[in-house]
Design a protein around this motif. Structure first.
Motif, PDB file in Angstrom:
ATOM      1  N   ARG A  14       0.828  -1.221   0.000  1.00 29.83           N
ATOM      2  CA  ARG A  14       0.000   0.000   0.000  1.00 29.83           C
ATOM      3  C   ARG A  14       0.856   1.263   0.000  1.00 29.83           C
ATOM      4  NH1 ARG A  14      -3.050  -3.138   4.078  1.00 29.83           N
ATOM      5  NH2 ARG A  14      -1.917  -1.961   5.656  1.00 29.83           N
ATOM      6  N   ARG A  15       2.174   1.106  -0.032  1.00 30.99           N
ATOM      7  CA  ARG A  15       3.149   2.215  -0.020  1.00 30.99           C
ATOM      8  C   ARG A  15       3.008   3.057   1.247  1.00 30.99           C
ATOM      9  NH1 ARG A  15       0.769   4.335  -4.385  1.00 30.99           N
ATOM     10  NH2 ARG A  15      -0.519   2.473  -4.373  1.00 30.99           N
ATOM     11  N   GLU A  16       2.691   2.387   2.344  1.00 33.08           N
ATOM     12  CA  GLU A  16       2.651   3.034   3.666  1.00 33.08           C
ATOM     13  C   GLU A  16       4.021   2.847   4.327  1.00 33.08           C
ATOM     14  OE1 GLU A  16      -2.061   1.846   4.293  1.00 33.08           O
ATOM     15  OE2 GLU A  16      -0.562   1.006   5.641  1.00 33.08           O
ATOM     16  N   PRO A  17       4.384   3.722   5.270  1.00 30.78           N
ATOM     17  CA  PRO A  17       5.709   3.619   5.890  1.00 30.78           C
ATOM     18  C   PRO A  17       5.953   2.248   6.540  1.00 30.78           C
ATOM     19  CG  PRO A  17       4.617   5.671   6.517  1.00 30.78           C
ATOM     20  CD  PRO A  17       3.611   4.885   5.749  1.00 30.78           C
ATOM     21  N   ASP A  19       9.256  -0.115   8.752  1.00 34.43           N
ATOM     22  CA  ASP A  19      10.543   0.047   9.450  1.00 34.43           C
ATOM     23  C   ASP A  19      11.699  -0.431   8.579  1.00 34.43           C
ATOM     24  OD1 ASP A  19       9.611  -2.568   9.625  1.00 34.43           O
ATOM     25  OD2 ASP A  19      10.356  -2.888  11.660  1.00 34.43           O
ATOM     26  N   VAL A  20      11.498  -1.578   7.913  1.00 34.26           N
ATOM     27  CA  VAL A  20      12.497  -2.107   6.979  1.00 34.26           C
ATOM     28  C   VAL A  20      11.761  -2.698   5.776  1.00 34.26           C
ATOM     29  CG1 VAL A  20      14.207  -2.638   8.792  1.00 34.26           C
ATOM     30  CG2 VAL A  20      12.542  -4.382   8.121  1.00 34.26           C
ATOM     31  N   THR A  21      12.486  -2.956   4.693  1.00 33.81           N
ATOM     32  CA  THR A  21      11.874  -3.503   3.481  1.00 33.81           C
ATOM     33  C   THR A  21      11.485  -4.970   3.705  1.00 33.81           C
ATOM     34  OG1 THR A  21      13.218  -2.016   2.139  1.00 33.81           O
ATOM     35  CG2 THR A  21      12.283  -3.936   1.013  1.00 33.81           C
ATOM     36  N   PRO A  22      10.218  -5.331   3.408  1.00 34.32           N
ATOM     37  CA  PRO A  22       9.810  -6.737   3.558  1.00 34.32           C
ATOM     38  C   PRO A  22      10.425  -7.613   2.465  1.00 34.32           C
ATOM     39  CG  PRO A  22       8.019  -5.462   2.600  1.00 34.32           C
ATOM     40  CD  PRO A  22       9.116  -4.481   2.927  1.00 34.32           C
ATOM     41  N   ALA A 284       3.120  -0.687  -6.156  1.00 38.90           N
ATOM     42  CA  ALA A 284       4.385  -1.064  -5.522  1.00 38.90           C
ATOM     43  C   ALA A 284       5.170  -1.957  -6.492  1.00 38.90           C
ATOM     44  CB  ALA A 284       4.109  -1.788  -4.215  1.00 38.90           C
ATOM     45  N   ILE A 285       6.447  -2.180  -6.172  1.00 35.83           N
ATOM     46  CA  ILE A 285       7.307  -2.991  -7.048  1.00 35.83           C
ATOM     47  C   ILE A 285       7.894  -4.150  -6.245  1.00 35.83           C
ATOM     48  CG2 ILE A 285       9.395  -2.976  -8.482  1.00 35.83           C
ATOM     49  CD1 ILE A 285       8.883   0.030  -8.926  1.00 35.83           C
ATOM     50  N   GLN A 286       7.892  -5.353  -6.848  1.00 39.43           N
ATOM     51  CA  GLN A 286       8.475  -6.525  -6.205  1.00 39.43           C
ATOM     52  C   GLN A 286       9.646  -7.027  -7.032  1.00 39.43           C
ATOM     53  OE1 GLN A 286       6.038  -9.728  -4.237  1.00 39.43           O
ATOM     54  NE2 GLN A 286       6.786 -10.954  -5.945  1.00 39.43           N
ATOM     55  N   GLY A 287      10.764  -7.352  -6.391  1.00 39.87           N
ATOM     56  CA  GLY A 287      11.910  -7.932  -7.078  1.00 39.87           C
ATOM     57  C   GLY A 287      13.197  -7.497  -6.423  1.00 39.87           C
ATOM     58  N   ASN A 288      14.330  -7.670  -7.093  1.00 43.93           N
ATOM     59  CA  ASN A 288      14.555  -8.315  -8.363  1.00 43.93           C
ATOM     60  C   ASN A 288      15.950  -8.935  -8.457  1.00 43.93           C
ATOM     61  OD1 ASN A 288      16.078  -5.944  -8.658  1.00 43.93           O
ATOM     62  ND2 ASN A 288      15.446  -5.612 -10.766  1.00 43.93           N
ATOM     63  N   LEU A 289      16.376  -9.586  -7.358  1.00 46.15           N
ATOM     64  CA  LEU A 289      17.718 -10.200  -7.332  1.00 46.15           C
ATOM     65  C   LEU A 289      17.775 -11.402  -8.271  1.00 46.15           C
ATOM     66  CD1 LEU A 289      20.496 -10.150  -5.712  1.00 46.15           C
ATOM     67  CD2 LEU A 289      19.515 -11.998  -4.357  1.00 46.15           C
ATOM     68  N   ASN A 290      18.844 -11.483  -9.043  1.00 47.56           N
ATOM     69  CA  ASN A 290      19.068 -12.656  -9.889  1.00 47.56           C
ATOM     70  C   ASN A 290      19.316 -13.867  -8.987  1.00 47.56           C
ATOM     71  OD1 ASN A 290      20.182 -14.634 -11.554  1.00 47.56           O
ATOM     72  ND2 ASN A 290      21.115 -13.112 -12.905  1.00 47.56           N
ATOM     73  N   GLY A 315      12.205   5.316   0.927  1.00 45.65           N
ATOM     74  CA  GLY A 315      10.748   5.233   1.104  1.00 45.65           C
ATOM     75  C   GLY A 315      10.151   3.855   0.870  1.00 45.65           C
ATOM     76  N   SER A 316       8.837   3.766   1.081  1.00 44.79           N
ATOM     77  CA  SER A 316       8.124   2.495   0.996  1.00 44.79           C
ATOM     78  C   SER A 316       7.682   2.203  -0.444  1.00 44.79           C
ATOM     79  CB  SER A 316       6.916   2.539   1.935  1.00 44.79           C
ATOM     80  OG  SER A 316       6.301   1.282   1.991  1.00 44.79           O
ATOM     81  N   GLY A 317       7.136   1.002  -0.652  1.00 45.93           N
ATOM     82  CA  GLY A 317       6.653   0.628  -1.987  1.00 45.93           C
ATOM     83  C   GLY A 317       7.488  -0.447  -2.641  1.00 45.93           C
ATOM     84  N   HIS A 318       8.440  -1.029  -1.884  1.00 46.07           N
ATOM     85  CA  HIS A 318       9.277  -2.102  -2.437  1.00 46.07           C
ATOM     86  C   HIS A 318       9.110  -3.368  -1.612  1.00 46.07           C
ATOM     87  CE1 HIS A 318      13.610  -3.802  -3.176  1.00 46.07           C
ATOM     88  NE2 HIS A 318      12.719  -4.384  -3.953  1.00 46.07           N
ATOM     89  N   VAL A 319       8.806  -4.477  -2.267  1.00 43.42           N
ATOM     90  CA  VAL A 319       8.817  -5.806  -1.650  1.00 43.42           C
ATOM     91  C   VAL A 319      10.017  -6.533  -2.237  1.00 43.42           C
ATOM     92  CG1 VAL A 319       7.606  -8.005  -1.453  1.00 43.42           C
ATOM     93  CG2 VAL A 319       6.303  -5.859  -1.393  1.00 43.42           C
TER      94      VAL A 319
END
Ligand code: CP3
Length: 352
Positions: A14-17, A19-22, A284-290, A315-319
């Motif tokens: 939801r691009r809410e704050p 504490d760390v990236t999930p 939001a964006i999910q990824g992207n390690l090879n 900021g938030s918005g990254h899984v």
């Protein structure tokens, strides 16, 4: 319903704050884990494992017990739908999934029907069990294959580089292929809605083979059906978020956003910086390690994680996830390094 103890994953969507990236990992329950191999041996076959809710629940929880992941994904497979349609799925060692009865002619396609929910009840039962066992520890993701990706296996009969039989059907008998895709879109919408009703808190559509198409055909044969499925799932303003993944699909990020999905998942062929600038604040964006990075020494994994976090930026918005599934040769300790690196190194990107 139990309240969630860790809602980072849903907040990031939801691009809410946060504490760390999930972080979670595609195929996080799988053969790289010795406990998965033991349960799989007990089940006797991959399909028995999928079809026995207690065992599917057990392998879903295995990676959650081992690592502080921020989401679980139900253990199942995208090919349960064609299996329920009677195509006779078998997982052949060193070859992958094989169908005893591929569908290639009009008569074969005409005989197919949308599965009755009872035929896939083992998936919904597994989801209820997992939700109960998780007791709110982390959210649970349900999933399906895209109609195009399911059709690829159903027409070809197995994974075949380039899927030549499917490509031929697309060129010679596009209306026949559309008939199959339409039936699959109805089946996928039914299966995702039923997973949601059973307790899935997010849904992911895997379009593994959409990236092989040219621009026009991607829109006509893959994207259009995913858009229809998402519209159906969003009917009545349902708020369970939807993650859309077209492997090799970074050319079409803007079009993927227009499906009204909540998250676009990307592979490693695009930087998160570019992806973020192209999708803006819409999703939001999910990824992207090879996934190959997970075979490298600890310091290399940490460095690659740092680069991806930096590429997404503040900021938030990254899984955080891989750009495709984890491979069976990854040492389990490396996954611990990855999860720790994401949580530790991302904190500064979420500071006030
Ligand atoms: O992510 C998870 O942990 C949930 C479980 C999951 C599986 N398959 C379990 C599985 C998910 C989300 C899938 C999705 C899936 N299945 C996709 C889309 C994602 C992708 O990887 O592109 C596709 C194309 C399939 C079809 C499929 N199932 C293939 C090609 C294979 C064989 C490949 C292989 O790795 O051997 C499977 C079997 C399969 N599905 C395994 C697992 C853990 C390996 C089975 C085993 O030998 O135990």
């Amino acid at each position: 319903m139990q309240s969630l103890k860790n809602d980072r994953f849903l907040r990031a969507i939801r691009r809410e704050p946060v504490d760390v990236t999930p972080v979670w990992i595609m195929r996080q329950a799988g053969r790289y884990l010795p406990e998965y191999r033991a349960t799989r041996a007990r089940a006797g076959s991959f399909m028995n494992l999928c079809k026995t809710p207690e065992l599917a629940c057990e392998v879903t929880l295995q990676p959650i017990r081992r690592y502080p992941l921020d989401a679980a994904i139900i253990f199942s497979d995208i090919l349960t739908i064609p299996d329920a349609m009677g195509l006779g799925l078998e997982l052949v060692e060193n070859e992958g999934p094989v169908f005893a009865h591929p569908v290639r002619t009009e008569a074969e396609i005409r005989r197919l029907a949308v599965p009755a929910p009872e035929q896939l009840a083992y998936v919904y039962d597994a989801i209820s069990l997992v939700r109960h066992e998780l007791a709110g520890k982390v959210p649970l993701i349900g999933f399906c294959g895209s109609p195009w990706t399911l059709a690829a296996y159903m027409v070809e009969g197995k994974a075949h580089p380039g899927f030549p039989t499917l490509q031929q059907m697309m060129m010679d008998e596009p209306q026949l292929l559309h008939k199959l895709l339409e039936l699959l879109a109805k089946s996928v919408a039914m299966h995702l809605a039923a997973q949601r009703d059973a307790g899935a808190q997010a849904l992911m559509l895997f379009d593994t083979w959409g990236g092989m198409l040219d621009d026009e055909n991607y829109k006509e044969f893959s994207l259009a059906y995913m858009k229809r499925i998402i519209a159906e799932l969003k009917y009545n303003n349902n708020e369970v978020p939807i993650i859309l993944f077209t492997k090799n699909g970074s050319r079409w990020l803007e079009q993927m956003v227009q499906t009204a999905c909540d998250v676009v998942a990307v592979d490693w062929t695009i930087s998160l910086k570019e992806a973020r600038s192209r999708v803006g604040k819409q999703v939001a964006i999910q990824g992207n390690l090879n996934p190959t990075c997970l075979l490298e020494p600890e310091q290399v994994i940490r460095n690659e994680v740092a680069k991806i976090l930096d590429s997404f930026g503040q900021g938030s918005g990254h899984v955080f996830n891989l750009g495709h599934g984890i491979t069976p040769d990854v040492p389990p300790e490396h996954v611990a390094v990855l999860v720790d690196a994401v949580h530790t190194l991302s904190a500064p990107f979420h500071a006030e």
